[in-house]
Design a protein around this motif. Structure first.
Motif, PDB file in Angstrom:
ATOM      1  N   ASN A 294       0.836  -1.216   0.098  1.00 34.54           N
ATOM      2  CA  ASN A 294       0.134  -0.036  -0.022  1.00 34.54           C
ATOM      3  C   ASN A 294       0.798   1.216  -0.036  1.00 34.54           C
ATOM      4  O   ASN A 294       0.637   2.186  -0.662  1.00 34.54           O
ATOM      5  N   ALA A 295       1.902   1.094   0.740  1.00 35.93           N
ATOM      6  CA  ALA A 295       2.842   2.338   0.872  1.00 35.93           C
ATOM      7  C   ALA A 295       3.345   2.626  -0.338  1.00 35.93           C
ATOM      8  O   ALA A 295       3.429   3.920  -0.950  1.00 35.93           O
ATOM      9  N   GLN A 296       4.197   1.787  -1.039  1.00 38.80           N
ATOM     10  CA  GLN A 296       4.670   1.935  -2.203  1.00 38.80           C
ATOM     11  C   GLN A 296       4.040   2.462  -3.416  1.00 38.80           C
ATOM     12  O   GLN A 296       4.098   3.122  -4.151  1.00 38.80           O
ATOM     13  N   ASN A 297       2.550   1.751  -3.544  1.00 42.48           N
ATOM     14  CA  ASN A 297       1.673   2.123  -4.515  1.00 42.48           C
ATOM     15  C   ASN A 297       1.183   3.484  -4.302  1.00 42.48           C
ATOM     16  O   ASN A 297       0.953   4.119  -5.465  1.00 42.48           O
ATOM     17  N   GLU A 298       0.840   3.923  -3.012  1.00 41.67           N
ATOM     18  CA  GLU A 298       0.582   5.433  -2.779  1.00 41.67           C
ATOM     19  C   GLU A 298       1.725   6.238  -3.174  1.00 41.67           C
ATOM     20  O   GLU A 298       1.253   7.411  -3.981  1.00 41.67           O
ATOM     21  N   LEU A 299       2.829   5.797  -3.134  1.00 43.55           N
ATOM     22  CA  LEU A 299       4.061   6.742  -3.353  1.00 43.55           C
ATOM     23  C   LEU A 299       3.888   6.816  -5.082  1.00 43.55           C
ATOM     24  O   LEU A 299       4.049   8.115  -5.445  1.00 43.55           O
ATOM     25  N   VAL A 300       3.824   5.891  -5.636  1.00 46.26           N
ATOM     26  CA  VAL A 300       3.664   6.132  -7.229  1.00 46.26           C
ATOM     27  C   VAL A 300       2.515   6.729  -7.846  1.00 46.26           C
ATOM     28  O   VAL A 300       3.000   7.832  -8.485  1.00 46.26           O
ATOM     29  N   VAL A 301       1.343   6.787  -6.942  1.00 43.89           N
ATOM     30  CA  VAL A 301       0.311   7.787  -7.237  1.00 43.89           C
ATOM     31  C   VAL A 301       0.666   9.210  -6.945  1.00 43.89           C
ATOM     32  O   VAL A 301       0.330  10.218  -7.604  1.00 43.89           O
ATOM     33  N   GLU A 302       1.250   9.260  -5.837  1.00 40.77           N
ATOM     34  CA  GLU A 302       1.706  10.635  -5.303  1.00 40.77           C
ATOM     35  C   GLU A 302       2.399  11.287  -6.366  1.00 40.77           C
ATOM     36  O   GLU A 302       2.387  12.656  -6.553  1.00 40.77           O
ATOM     37  N   GLN A 303       3.439  10.779  -6.707  1.00 43.52           N
ATOM     38  CA  GLN A 303       4.520  11.292  -7.463  1.00 43.52           C
ATOM     39  C   GLN A 303       3.822  11.619  -8.703  1.00 43.52           C
ATOM     40  O   GLN A 303       4.127  12.810  -9.694  1.00 43.52           O
ATOM     41  N   TRP A 304       2.756  10.726  -9.515  1.00 44.77           N
ATOM     42  CA  TRP A 304       2.172  11.212 -10.449  1.00 44.77           C
ATOM     43  C   TRP A 304       1.288  12.283 -10.389  1.00 44.77           C
ATOM     44  O   TRP A 304       1.619  13.108 -11.473  1.00 44.77           O
ATOM     45  N   ARG A 305       0.632  12.525  -9.335  1.00 45.56           N
ATOM     46  CA  ARG A 305      -0.062  13.828  -9.024  1.00 45.56           C
ATOM     47  C   ARG A 305       0.969  15.092  -8.979  1.00 45.56           C
ATOM     48  O   ARG A 305       0.582  16.110  -9.685  1.00 45.56           O
ATOM     49  N   ARG A 306       2.069  14.882  -8.518  1.00 46.71           N
ATOM     50  CA  ARG A 306       2.968  15.812  -8.325  1.00 46.71           C
ATOM     51  C   ARG A 306       3.568  16.323  -9.534  1.00 46.71           C
ATOM     52  O   ARG A 306       3.824  17.580  -9.766  1.00 46.71           O
ATOM     53  N   TYR A 307       4.075  15.539 -10.464  1.00 42.72           N
ATOM     54  CA  TYR A 307       4.972  15.652 -11.468  1.00 42.72           C
ATOM     55  C   TYR A 307       4.318  15.341 -12.854  1.00 42.72           C
ATOM     56  O   TYR A 307       4.853  15.874 -13.965  1.00 42.72           O
ATOM     57  N   CYS A 308       3.195  14.813 -12.953  1.00 39.99           N
ATOM     58  CA  CYS A 308       2.583  14.408 -14.107  1.00 39.99           C
ATOM     59  C   CYS A 308       1.082  14.844 -14.316  1.00 39.99           C
ATOM     60  O   CYS A 308       0.728  15.383 -15.668  1.00 39.99           O
ATOM     61  N   GLN A 309       0.201  14.991 -13.288  1.00 40.38           N
ATOM     62  CA  GLN A 309      -1.417  15.099 -13.505  1.00 40.38           C
ATOM     63  C   GLN A 309      -1.366  16.466 -14.325  1.00 40.38           C
ATOM     64  O   GLN A 309      -2.304  16.499 -15.147  1.00 40.38           O
ATOM     65  N   ASN A 310      -0.776  17.596 -14.094  1.00 41.12           N
ATOM     66  CA  ASN A 310      -0.915  18.871 -14.665  1.00 41.12           C
ATOM     67  C   ASN A 310      -0.015  19.443 -15.969  1.00 41.12           C
ATOM     68  O   ASN A 310      -0.005  20.114 -16.373  1.00 41.12           O
ATOM     69  N   GLU A 311       1.101  18.321 -15.911  1.00 39.69           N
ATOM     70  CA  GLU A 311       2.229  18.759 -16.771  1.00 39.69           C
ATOM     71  C   GLU A 311       2.265  17.664 -17.933  1.00 39.69           C
ATOM     72  O   GLU A 311       2.981  17.989 -19.022  1.00 39.69           O
ATOM     73  N   ARG A 312       1.640  16.414 -17.909  1.00 37.58           N
ATOM     74  CA  ARG A 312       1.996  15.282 -18.688  1.00 37.58           C
ATOM     75  C   ARG A 312       0.517  15.032 -19.479  1.00 37.58           C
ATOM     76  O   ARG A 312      -0.341  14.699 -18.552  1.00 37.58           O
ATOM     77  N   ARG A 313       0.738  14.645 -20.604  1.00 36.89           N
ATOM     78  CA  ARG A 313      -0.529  14.131 -21.071  1.00 36.89           C
ATOM     79  C   ARG A 313      -0.845  12.628 -20.916  1.00 36.89           C
ATOM     80  O   ARG A 313      -1.748  12.008 -20.590  1.00 36.89           O
TER      81      ARG A 313
END
Length: 457
Positions: A294-313
């Protein structure tokens, strides 16, 4: 583990182009260079010598004007190598246009005899078959191209080029290979040639070549791959005679043929030294238990939100196994992120639908395990998340390659490592030798002219 500590790295130049099997290539690919053996059949008398071979190679067609320089160089050096060798390999990075190259090469290669003009293209995945057929037809509209694989049966007598499934032709119980008369084929092409040492491939090759490497029908073999090495230790020296051409990833990045890359490493506390190693790679079951938490998978989503959600298609995520991919997908969905997944269990029709929707930008995150590492063109991908570590240089290069293709809406590709992939077995320290790249700490980046500036954080 928490959110992890983000540490930016930059990508800088490494090795330069190496086009013939000399110098470092002999060390990287310790293949024996065999002299071509003359066939014992009557065809041997008609074999072209080196000078005559070069002289009779067909001149480039009008479509060759659309080729890039490295593609033209690859074709010319392959034709030259065929004057001395029967089995030729080339090394070209993902996104460099390997299918375009062999689509032109097969038309340029002269036939040993008037009746020996057919070409067999071997690929191990359905997606590769369809892609190869489309490219060959686009560059050779006068040739008939058929597919042999699964429920598709080629008209071997009528076809000029047959794109065939290796699992179909190469399995021990298959009788379909017997329909292919070696005396009618001038060339065999192996896409993703690093697989060529597998038993299925060798079973097919033994149909055209004697097991002692003699070549009674004067058939040529040409293989291409971004990674001409195997992590399981099986050698390719029993398949190919020589590497005719290679071009580094760094060279194509410098020339602007591939998308620029930004690399980011997130420090995580994964005890990879406790995972068993099998055939040079992490044991999948043990690795999955380590990273699918759970912790590692949450980290994956968290990094996507931080660096990809608004910047990457379009973000492509690599997991360890099916369970890991499905759990990651659920983690994204539970956070309100539209995410789809493709695994080996995904039906072909559904896989095609998902890939098309992803390419069209209908959802932002696509997850997979080992399925999309080869043979899938997704130029839209502008972010990669390495949610699984690997000790395999081949697998790493394949994963990285999914983000290197150019796209009108893409300025570069962001690679986020959340699983110590860059550090696995000192992988990053050997990147320069293997890929033409290496990682350098952010404050050293200014010293390198080819460094890509990190994003602002």
């Amino acid at each position: 583990m928490g959110a992890g500590r983000s540490c930016w790295h930059t990508w800088v130049q490494g090795i330069r182009m190496a086009r013939v099997p000399h110098g470092p290539w002999r060390d990287l690919y310790p293949w024996r260079h065999y002299s071509s053996q003359l066939a014992r059949s009557g065809v041997a008398a008609a074999r072209l010598d080196h000078a005559r071979w070069i002289a009779t190679a067909a001149s480039p067609s009008a479509s060759a004007k659309t080729l890039y320089q490295h593609q033209t160089d690859c074709i010319e050096q392959s034709l030259t190598a065929f004057g001395q060798h029967d089995r030729v390999a080339v090394s070209m990075p993902t996104g460099s246009g390997k299918t375009v190259v062999f689509s032109h090469l097969l038309a340029r290669l002269p036939a040993p005899t008037p009746s020996q003009h057919k070409v067999l293209v071997l690929a191990h995945r359905t997606e590769l078959l369809a892609q190869a057929k489309r490219q060959i037809e686009a560059h050779n509209p006068n040739l008939r191209v058929d597919i042999e694989g699964g429920h598709a049966h080629a008209d071997v007598d009528a076809a000029d080029v047959i794109v065939a499934s290796v699992p179909t032709l190469g399995r021990p119980s298959s009788v379909r290979l017997s329909r292919f008369d070696p005396a009618e084929f001038k060339l065999i092409i192996i896409d993703e040639a690093h697989h060529a040492a597998a038993s299925t491939y060798k079973r097919i090759l033994h149909h055209f070549f004697d097991e002692n490497r003699s070549n009674p029908y004067d058939v040529k073999l040409w293989g291409c791959s971004a990674t001409l090495q195997r992590h399981d230790g099986l050698g390719l020296d029993d398949v190919f005679d020589t590497i005719a051409y290679s071009v580094s990833l760094e060279t194509l990045l410098d020339e602007g043929f591939l998308a620029p890359v930004r690399g980011m490493k997130v420090d995580v506390d994964l005890k990879l030294d406790q995972v068993r190693i099998r055939k040079g790679e992490y044991d999948p079951a043990e690795l999955s238990r380590l990273v699918n938490t759970n912790a590692q998978n949450e980290l994956v989503v968290e990094q996507w939100r931080r660096y990809c959600q608004n910047e990457r298609r379009s973000t492509l995520v690599f997991g360890v196994d099916i369970r890991h991919v499905l759990d990651l997908q659920e983690q994204f969905k539970s956070g309100g992120v539209q995410a789809e997944s493709i695994t080996s269990l995904t039906p072909n029709a559904e896989r095609k639908r998902i890939l098309q929707a992803f390419s069209d930008g209908e959802f932002p995150v696509l997850l997979n395990c080992t399925v999309l590492t080869e043979g899938t063109d997704l130029p839209c991908v502008d972010a990669l998340i390495m949610a699984r570590p690997t000790r395999s240089h081949t697998l790493f290069v394949q994963m990285l390659g999914r983000g290197l293709r150019l796209h009108p809406d893409k300025k570069d590709c962001l690679v986020i490592d959340v699983a110590n992939t860059f550090a696995s077995n000192s992988l990053s320290s050997r990147m320069a030798t293997l890929m033409g790249l290496k990682f350098t700490a952010e404050d050293d980046g200014a010293a390198h002219a080819h460094a890509i500036a990190p994003l602002s954080v």
